[in-house]
Design a protein around this motif. Structure first.
Motif, mmCIF file in Angstrom:
data_model
loop_
_atom_site.group_PDB
_atom_site.id
_atom_site.type_symbol
_atom_site.label_atom_id
_atom_site.label_comp_id
_atom_site.label_asym_id
_atom_site.label_seq_id
_atom_site.Cartn_x
_atom_site.Cartn_y
_atom_site.Cartn_z
ATOM 1 N N ALA A 239 -14.997 5.624 107.484
ATOM 2 C CA ALA A 239 -15.412 6.706 106.584
ATOM 3 C C ALA A 239 -15.191 8.072 107.214
ATOM 4 C CB ALA A 239 -16.875 6.533 106.181
ATOM 5 N N SER A 240 -15.499 8.194 108.497
ATOM 6 C CA SER A 240 -15.316 9.474 109.192
ATOM 7 C C SER A 240 -13.847 9.877 109.256
ATOM 8 C CB SER A 240 -15.877 9.400 110.610
ATOM 9 O OG SER A 240 -17.266 9.186 110.582
ATOM 10 N N ARG B 215 -12.606 10.784 105.720
ATOM 11 C CA ARG B 215 -13.073 12.124 105.335
ATOM 12 C C ARG B 215 -12.254 13.214 106.020
ATOM 13 N NH1 ARG B 215 -19.020 13.451 106.783
ATOM 14 N NH2 ARG B 215 -18.067 13.348 108.822
ATOM 15 N N LYS B 216 -11.982 13.052 107.315
ATOM 16 C CA LYS B 216 -11.183 14.060 108.035
ATOM 17 C C LYS B 216 -9.786 14.193 107.441
ATOM 18 C CE LYS B 216 -13.490 13.620 112.479
ATOM 19 N NZ LYS B 216 -13.363 13.136 113.858
ATOM 20 N N GLU C 13 -10.002 16.064 104.191
ATOM 21 C CA GLU C 13 -10.196 17.494 104.457
ATOM 22 C C GLU C 13 -8.891 18.157 104.877
ATOM 23 O OE1 GLU C 13 -13.349 17.599 107.354
ATOM 24 O OE2 GLU C 13 -14.891 17.203 105.848
ATOM 25 N N LYS D 59 -10.570 17.385 97.712
ATOM 26 C CA LYS D 59 -12.024 17.515 97.596
ATOM 27 C C LYS D 59 -12.586 16.333 96.814
ATOM 28 C CE LYS D 59 -12.052 22.544 97.754
ATOM 29 N NZ LYS D 59 -12.541 22.783 99.052
ATOM 30 N N LEU E 94 -18.652 9.602 98.279
ATOM 31 C CA LEU E 94 -17.958 8.433 98.790
ATOM 32 C C LEU E 94 -19.001 7.376 99.109
ATOM 33 C CD1 LEU E 94 -15.513 6.867 99.950
ATOM 34 C CD2 LEU E 94 -15.949 8.007 102.131
ATOM 35 N N TYR F 109 -13.941 1.190 98.764
ATOM 36 C CA TYR F 109 -14.236 2.615 98.798
ATOM 37 C C TYR F 109 -14.380 3.096 97.359
ATOM 38 C CZ TYR F 109 -12.602 2.319 103.590
ATOM 39 O OH TYR F 109 -12.443 1.986 104.908
ATOM 40 N N VAL G 134 -14.822 6.422 95.290
ATOM 41 C CA VAL G 134 -14.674 7.860 95.437
ATOM 42 C C VAL G 134 -14.924 8.522 94.089
ATOM 43 C CG1 VAL G 134 -13.111 9.721 96.119
ATOM 44 C CG2 VAL G 134 -12.945 7.496 97.241
#
Length: 130
Positions: free
Chosen positions: A44-45, A48-49, A52, A57, A61, A84, A86
């Motif tokens: 997940a981290s 997300r990165k 970004e 956007k 999640l 996932y 979203v």
């Protein structure tokens, strides 16, 4: 990291506090729960990165995980399916799928176990209207 024997398991101190680990939920987190949490947290981290960096956007999640364990082999984790979910405005399925592929390639926890645990992923997009 240092771990110390305690009643029913082991304990370690980390930056966010103490972590109790035990095969018995009465005494701490079960090892398989921590393994799954590590895989999801890492994935997940990284996901997300990547979103970004691509300036994609999202509003939310959620990751649902199906864990299959083999009771005949010490309850070994055989497979994990990460779904996932979203939510967001004007999300592009192709861009999200590609971002998820990149995340998988860059998640150290998945890379560590991918040769011994089958890991599959799916993506559900929930469009939000303005």
């Amino acid at each position: 990291m240092d771990f110390y024997l305690k009643e029913g398991g082991v304990r370690t101190k980390l930056a966010y506090g103490e972590l109790d680990i035990s095969g018995n939920e009465d005494y701490g987190y079960r090892p398989f729960q921590l393994m799954v949490a590590s895989i999801v947290g890492c994935s997940a981290s990284v996901f997300r990165k990547i979103l970004e960096k691509k300036r994609i956007k999202i509003d939310d999640l959620k990751i649902e995980v199906e864990v299959n364990r083999n009771p005949d082999q010490a309850n070994r984790i055989e497979s994990l399916h990460l779904n996932y979910i979203v939510k967001g405005y004007q999300l592009n399925n192709e861009r999200l799928e590609k971002s998820l592929e990149i995340a998988r390639k860059n998640c150290s926890m998945i890379r560590t176990i991918e040769d011994s645990v089958k890991i599959t992923e799916s993506l559900d997009i929930i469009p939000l209207n303005k």
